[in-house]
Write a protein that holds these residues in place. Structure first.
Motif, short mmCIF file in Angstrom:
data_model
loop_
_atom_site.label_atom_id
_atom_site.label_comp_id
_atom_site.label_asym_id
_atom_site.label_seq_id
_atom_site.Cartn_x
_atom_site.Cartn_y
_atom_site.Cartn_z
N GLU A 14 82.86 5.67 -17.94
CA GLU A 14 84.32 5.69 -17.85
C GLU A 14 84.81 6.85 -16.99
OE1 GLU A 14 85.72 5.96 -21.80
OE2 GLU A 14 84.69 4.17 -22.51
N THR A 15 83.95 7.84 -16.72
CA THR A 15 84.43 9.04 -16.06
C THR A 15 83.84 9.26 -14.67
OG1 THR A 15 82.71 10.27 -17.22
CG2 THR A 15 84.90 10.25 -18.21
N GLN A 25 78.93 16.35 -24.92
CA GLN A 25 80.29 16.89 -24.93
C GLN A 25 80.55 17.75 -23.69
OE1 GLN A 25 81.42 18.11 -28.90
NE2 GLN A 25 82.91 19.58 -28.12
N GLY A 26 79.84 17.49 -22.63
CA GLY A 26 80.01 18.27 -21.40
C GLY A 26 79.00 17.84 -20.37
N LEU A 27 78.31 18.80 -19.76
CA LEU A 27 77.35 18.50 -18.70
C LEU A 27 76.15 19.42 -18.78
CD1 LEU A 27 79.46 18.08 -15.42
CD2 LEU A 27 77.98 16.35 -16.45
N GLY A 67 82.16 13.32 -17.34
CA GLY A 67 83.14 14.04 -16.54
C GLY A 67 82.66 14.38 -15.16
N SER A 68 83.59 14.63 -14.29
CA SER A 68 83.30 15.00 -12.90
C SER A 68 83.00 16.49 -12.82
CB SER A 68 84.50 14.66 -12.01
OG SER A 68 84.39 15.30 -10.76
N LEU A 69 81.86 16.84 -12.27
CA LEU A 69 81.50 18.25 -12.13
C LEU A 69 82.53 19.00 -11.29
CD1 LEU A 69 79.63 20.68 -12.37
CD2 LEU A 69 78.31 19.77 -10.45
N ARG A 70 83.00 18.39 -10.21
CA ARG A 70 83.98 19.06 -9.34
C ARG A 70 85.25 19.38 -10.11
NH1 ARG A 70 88.32 17.67 -6.31
NH2 ARG A 70 88.13 15.47 -6.87
N ILE A 78 73.64 14.75 -7.81
CA ILE A 78 74.84 15.03 -7.02
C ILE A 78 74.43 15.85 -5.79
CG2 ILE A 78 77.15 16.03 -7.08
CD1 ILE A 78 76.87 16.02 -10.18
N ILE A 79 74.88 15.41 -4.62
CA ILE A 79 74.51 16.10 -3.38
C ILE A 79 75.77 16.47 -2.59
CG2 ILE A 79 72.30 14.90 -3.26
CD1 ILE A 79 73.49 13.11 -1.07
N PRO A 80 75.66 17.43 -1.66
CA PRO A 80 76.80 17.76 -0.80
C PRO A 80 77.32 16.51 -0.09
CG PRO A 80 75.06 19.38 -0.53
CD PRO A 80 74.49 18.29 -1.39
N GLY A 81 78.64 16.39 -0.07
CA GLY A 81 79.26 15.20 0.51
C GLY A 81 79.74 14.22 -0.53
N ASP A 82 79.19 14.29 -1.76
CA ASP A 82 79.67 13.44 -2.85
C ASP A 82 81.06 13.90 -3.29
OD1 ASP A 82 77.38 11.94 -2.93
OD2 ASP A 82 76.51 12.94 -4.67
N THR A 83 81.84 12.97 -3.80
CA THR A 83 83.16 13.32 -4.34
C THR A 83 83.04 14.34 -5.46
OG1 THR A 83 83.94 11.10 -3.80
CG2 THR A 83 85.26 12.36 -5.36
N GLU A 84 81.94 14.26 -6.19
CA GLU A 84 81.76 15.11 -7.36
C GLU A 84 81.20 16.50 -7.00
OE1 GLU A 84 79.79 14.76 -11.84
OE2 GLU A 84 79.36 13.24 -10.34
N TRP A 85 80.81 16.72 -5.75
CA TRP A 85 80.20 17.99 -5.37
C TRP A 85 81.24 19.11 -5.37
CZ3 TRP A 85 75.44 19.85 -4.89
CH2 TRP A 85 75.26 21.06 -4.22
N PRO A 86 81.00 20.22 -6.11
CA PRO A 86 81.95 21.34 -6.12
C PRO A 86 81.81 22.15 -4.83
CG PRO A 86 80.47 21.37 -8.03
CD PRO A 86 79.87 20.45 -7.02
#
Length: 399
Positions: free
Chosen positions: A19-20, A224-226, A135-138, A107-115
């Protein structure tokens, strides 16, 4: 560090994962190549980082495989030979599938989720991050703070770290730490106890639990997190991987709080990394007699860290300007504090003896005319500070 190895976590995917965050495509060539490189290199490999800054990961893997990397890479032949020797045993598809079965992704650089703040690490930027959880890491990293400290902490340190974790979570901050014994665990548990989100950055694969005594805590963090790691699934920790892990904790968050740390402590390396990356570095003071607080005190004394005592002060330092303000601290306001200066002078001049003072005596003590002293004494009598006893005025004894 414990001598026993990590425990493999059960293969369970969090229900909220789908869902996230949308799982990345396993067949993405760049993702497969970076998953391969995460097996070939150690975290923070600057030589590999410089090569990846000039070429795509797919090109790097092809060069290693075809033994034509010496000039393009800038690496010495010995290191390239080591990469090439490991390559036949690497199966990136199996690694990606193994993590996906646990509700995770790579998750790699260039992903939406990459911080993007991880890019501040330059050539030491992670090749990618293996993640398990919701949840999204970013998005989680945008409002995150790391709480770190000694493994062999005192009861004071554990209490403070737990309180900070809970308070920060209640203020909407994501608590990031390393899931180690001591301060790390207390901070994670504090956030979890109030239903907050917390991120554990591991020095082993995200499918492993290290230390073994934290298997249940690490499972709860995943739910409950990542859980995050630069290391592919199945990899065990070592001393150097713990130190290298700290740079990710420092770069990922808005600031780092050190609760307890001796003069030689891994937590101080996280604080120094945070300072070098222009992140806020904070410290919690402890007893001056405690060796476990000596490192924190040295940071504060040198100006490398700001003294904080609670989550509100942390939020004010690293939060939005004008929005995350800590409440102003002040001692209790006493009735005497509200008196006008002249009235307060008269009150101070009234003798504390049982017989009190005459009007003339008060006038001489406070330096005001007798008529004004009489007026002020009546005001003080109305407020309950003094009372008249014949020709004298005396202090009212308060219970």
């Amino acid at each position: 560090m414990a001598t026993s190895g990590p425990t493999r976590l059960p293969c369970t995917a969090p229900a909220a994962y789908a869902e996230t965050v949308e799982p990345p495509t396993l067949a993405d060539p760049e993702r497969l190549a970076r998953a391969t490189l995460s097996r070939l290199t150690e975290p923070g490999d600057a030589g590999m980082g410089r090569w990846l800054a000039r070429a795509a990961a797919t090109t790097v893997v092809e060069c290693i495989r075809d033994d034509r990397a010496s000039e393009e890479s800038g690496l010495d032949p010995g290191r390239l030979a080591a990469y090439r020797a490991r390559l036949p045993g690497v199966d990136p598809v199996a690694d990606l599938e193994r993590v996906c079965t646990r509700g995770g992704r790579f998750i790699i650089p260039g992903d939406t989720e990459w911080p993007s703040q991880l890019d501040d690490l330059g050539v030491g930027r992670p090749i990618g991050l293996w993640a398990v959880g919701t949840g999204s890491l970013r998005l989680l990293a945008l409002r995150s703070v790391s709480v770190v400290g000694a493994r062999a902490c005192t009861s004071y340190g554990a209490h403070v770290a737990g309180e900070l974790g809970a308070q920060l979570a209640e203020l909407g901050w994501v608590v990031v730490s390393g899931a180690a014994y001591g301060i790390d665990a207390a901070a994670h548990r504090g956030a979890l106890a109030v239903g907050g989100l917390t991120v554990g950055v591991l020095a082993c694969g995200v499918d492993m639990a290290y230390p073994q005594g934290h298997a249940e805590l690490i499972r709860r963090i995943a739910e409950q997190g990542l859980l995050l790691s630069e290391l592919p699934p199945g990899e065990n920790p070592n001393r150097f991987r713990f130190v290298l892990r700290n740079r990710v904790i420092a770069a990922l968050t808005r600031g780092t709080v050190v609760v307890e740390a001796a003069l030689r402590s891994g937590a101080l390396s996280t604080a120094r990394r945070a300072r070098d990356l222009n992140r806020h570095t904070m410290g919690v003071a402890g007893p001056v007699t405690s060796e476990l607080s000596a490192g924190v005190h040295a940071l504060i004394r040198s100006g490398a860290a700001v003294l904080v005592t609670d989550a509100a002060e942390i939020g004010e330092l690293i939060g939005a300007i004008g929005e995350d303000l800590a409440p102003r601290r002040a001692g209790p306001v006493l009735p005497r504090d509200l008196l006008e200066p002249a009235v307060a002078r008269v009150l101070e001049a009234v003798s504390a003896a049982a017989e009190g003072s005459s009007i003339g005596g008060v006038a001489r003590q406070c330096g005001l005319p007798p008529d004004e002293v009489l007026q002020r004494l009546y005001e003080l009598g109305s407020l309950g500070f003094v009372e008249r006893s014949g020709a004298h005025w005396r202090l009212v004894r308060r219970r």
